[in-house]
Design a protein around this motif. Structure first.
Motif, short mmCIF file in Angstrom:
data_model
loop_
_atom_site.label_atom_id
_atom_site.label_comp_id
_atom_site.label_asym_id
_atom_site.label_seq_id
_atom_site.Cartn_x
_atom_site.Cartn_y
_atom_site.Cartn_z
N LEU A 166 0.83 -1.20 0.00
CA LEU A 166 0.00 0.00 0.00
C LEU A 166 0.87 1.25 0.00
N GLU A 167 1.94 1.25 0.81
CA GLU A 167 2.86 2.40 0.81
C GLU A 167 3.41 2.66 -0.58
N LYS A 199 -7.88 4.95 -12.28
CA LYS A 199 -8.07 3.50 -12.39
C LYS A 199 -7.34 2.76 -11.27
N ARG A 200 -6.14 3.24 -10.93
CA ARG A 200 -5.40 2.61 -9.82
C ARG A 200 -6.16 2.76 -8.51
N VAL A 201 -6.67 3.98 -8.28
CA VAL A 201 -7.41 4.22 -7.04
C VAL A 201 -8.65 3.33 -6.98
N GLU A 202 -9.37 3.23 -8.08
CA GLU A 202 -10.56 2.37 -8.11
C GLU A 202 -10.18 0.91 -7.88
N HIS A 203 -9.03 0.50 -8.40
CA HIS A 203 -8.57 -0.88 -8.19
C HIS A 203 -8.35 -1.16 -6.71
N MET A 204 -7.96 -0.12 -5.96
CA MET A 204 -7.75 -0.27 -4.52
C MET A 204 -9.02 0.04 -3.73
N ILE A 232 -8.15 15.04 -4.59
CA ILE A 232 -8.41 14.43 -3.29
C ILE A 232 -8.64 12.94 -3.49
N ILE A 233 -7.87 12.13 -2.75
CA ILE A 233 -7.94 10.68 -2.89
C ILE A 233 -8.16 10.06 -1.51
N ASP A 234 -9.12 9.16 -1.39
CA ASP A 234 -9.37 8.38 -0.18
C ASP A 234 -9.21 6.90 -0.52
#
Length: 583
Positions: free
Chosen positions: A491-492, A556-561, A578-580
């Motif tokens: 994750l890091e 797409k990467r954020v959605e994958h996570m 802004i990313i959560d």
């Protein structure tokens, strides 16, 4: 019963502390029953009598009995003066003014009391008291729906606070002025945005998280008032991302309530249910509000079901209309051939058995072919995914480092021979190239080496910002909240790669001079905010520019996570991302 016992007990020694607690609990009638008989007896010292009259005045004012409130405050002022308690007398004078502010027909009578207040502060050479007094008067006029006088006194308080160097008090009054602009009486949301922006910039600079969260929430309310729901959502989410330490439940209820209202306006009932449930989670089950939330959740779920049902009905209607059109068009044709079909029917029945056998054979063959194709597709997809992963890792890992090195080379080339620290810049550039070389070698051996694996996310981001800022063309600031422990390794790395790509985009495209990276670790999520003051763009559907790895790839990467990403950008006004990401 209460008033009789109270009169008996307090006729001799009134308990002012208990009376103040009753006021805080909004037991105004009880306070009056306790103190009124005693105050009329005049059996106490002037100091005690004045304190009791102040409490009585507050109780009467809360009940809108302005005539009795006015008399008690005026009597208290005279009693304080009699014993030379001049500051307390001035406080009583403030309450006189506040009481008169609620009586629109006699507001002209405020002037002599206001002049008296100004003269007192002048005589005492105490501008800070006058600043406080102006602020209190502005709030009083605000509560009395007299917005013209409220804004005028806020402006006086702000100007006086700045003139005495009391920036914090000036900013606080600026914040309160924004609240007045946002009120239902004024609805001057653009002026509210201006006031809250000034306050937010100061609170961010001073790292005052609680007040910063308030300012962001109120900015969201201003944009919601302008029906700019996308901007409002950005600021509500910003407010929610800031960790606060006091009045947590009350503050979160306000933010979640605003998010709920925003999604109602957008008719997104699934999100409405989500934020109602979040409000329930921080509300005591014994409160009336908890029961109301249960009702609202049920209503929202009904609206959600009706909305989804309506969507299905509309789709069915569209399909039915098409079928009707085809049916009408084909009726004449069917009528003309019906006799022919009857004739052929007998022969067709004879062929059905043979066709069914043939169909079964074809189904079996098709199933086998589909299984074969799926296997091949899976192999190809796996190979393609591996190639994309390698390409993405190579781009992200080396891209930002080489971008910083390229900027330093351009700086050295432009100012060749005129820089005092030219040797130092060459050394820094060499270090950047060596780091890029090391990262490429590490990838060749399929290892997660480099700064992220050695030291953790925060040191890696700090070093990234330091390298990017080394040329002097852009200054990147890093802020962190709650990153006291290391995250899970993969994750890091994923979060670092995302930030790395965002910084690379800023360097390449934004033409920014300042940028900030904010990292906040919550119990169940990590929040990333990356902002710049660059040229911005028209925010719409995200895409990858020139086939590169742009915001669309990051989304797409954020959605994958299983995370969420919001982009806010306006031409000429910079960009916020802004990313959560859930932990």
């Amino acid at each position: 019963m209460i008033s009789l016992i109270a009169s008996t007990i307090y006729a001799q020694v009134p308990d002012f502390d208990s009376a103040e607690k009753l006021l805080d609990s909004k037991e105004f009638e009880v306070v009056i029953d306790i103190l009124e008989p005693w105050a009329n007896s005049n059996s106490e010292s002037k100091a005690g009598l004045a304190r009791g009259q102040m409490l009585l005045g507050q109780a009467y004012l809360a009940l809108d009995k302005h005539d009795k409130a006015f008399k008690n405050f005026l009597d208290a002022k005279q009693n304080w003066r009699a014993i030379d308690s001049l500051y307390k007398a001035a406080d009583a004078n403030l309450m006189v003014i506040e009481t008169l502010s609620h009586q629109k027909a006699i507001k002209s009578k405020i002037t002599p009391y206001l002049d008296e207040l100004v003269q007192f502060a002048t005589d005492k050479d105490d501008p800070s008291y006058l600043t406080i007094a102006y602020g209190r008067l502005a709030t009083s006029f605000n509560h009395a729906d007299d917005m013209e006088n409220a804004i005028a006194f806020y402006d006086k308080a702000i100007a006086l606070a700045y003139s005495t160097g009391d920036t914090l008090r000036a900013i606080s009054q600026q914040f309160n002025k924004g609240v007045a602009y946002n009120s239902s009486e004024m609805k001057m949301y653009k002026q509210g945005i201006e006031a809250f922006t000034i306050a937010a910039e100061y609170f961010l600079k001073k790292n005052q998280k609680q007040y910063l969260a308030f300012a962001y929430n109120n900015l969201g309310e201003s944009y919601a008032g302008l029906k700019d729901y996308d901007k409002a959502l950005i600021y509500y989410l910003k407010a929610d991302s800031i960790p606060i330490e006091t009045n947590v439940a009350k503050t979160k209820r306000i933010i979640y309530g605003n998010l709920e209202a925003l999604y109602r306006n957008k008719e997104d009932y699934r999100s409405v249910v989500y934020y109602l449930e979040k409000q329930k989670a921080i509300t005591d089950s014994t409160e009336d509000r908890y029961q109301n939330l249960n009702i609202e959740v049920a209503e929202a779920k009904t609206q959600l079901a009706e909305s989804e049902k309506e969507t299905i009905i509309q789709q069915q209607k569209s399909s039915r209309n098409k079928n009707i059109a085809f049916g009408l068009g084909g009726t004449l044709f069917l009528g003309s051939i019906i006799a022919f079909l009857v004739y052929r029917n007998t022969k067709r029945k004879q062929r059905i058995a043979e066709q069914e056998k043939e169909i079964e054979v074809q189904k079996t063959e098709k199933l086998l072919k589909e299984q074969e194709l799926n296997t091949i597709d899976a192999m190809i997809a796996g190979q393609e995914k591996e190639r994309q992963r390698l390409a993405s890792d190579l781009h992200d890992s080396v891209g930002a480092t080489l971008s910083a090195a390229k900027m330093q080379f351009e700086h050295l080339k432009k100012h060749r021979g005129s820089l005092n620290n030219e040797d130092e810049l060459y050394d820094r550039t060499q270090l950047l190239l060596e780091e890029a070389y090391t990262e490429v070698r590490a990838m060749a051996h399929a290892k997660n080496s480099g700064v992220i694996a050695k030291n953790g996310l925060l040191p890696a981001v700090n070093k990234l910002a330091q390298n990017a800022s080394a040329t002097g063309k852009i200054q990147i600031e890093v802020q962190d909240y709650g990153l006291d422990q290391r995250l899970e390794g993969s994750l890091e790395i994923a979060v670092f790669r995302i930030i790395q790509e965002l910084v690379t985009n800023i360097i390449k495209h934004a033409e920014a001079t300042e940028a900030s990276i904010s990292l906040t670790q919550h119990e169940d999520a990590i929040n990333v905010v990356v902002e710049d003051n660059g040229k911005g763009f028209k925010a719409g559907k995200l895409s990858n520019n020139s086939g590169g790895m742009g915001l669309g790839s990051i989304e797409k990467r954020v959605e994958h996570m299983e995370g969420q990403m919001e982009v806010d950008s306006t031409p000429g006004k910079g960009t916020s991302v802004i990313i959560d990401i859930p932990l």
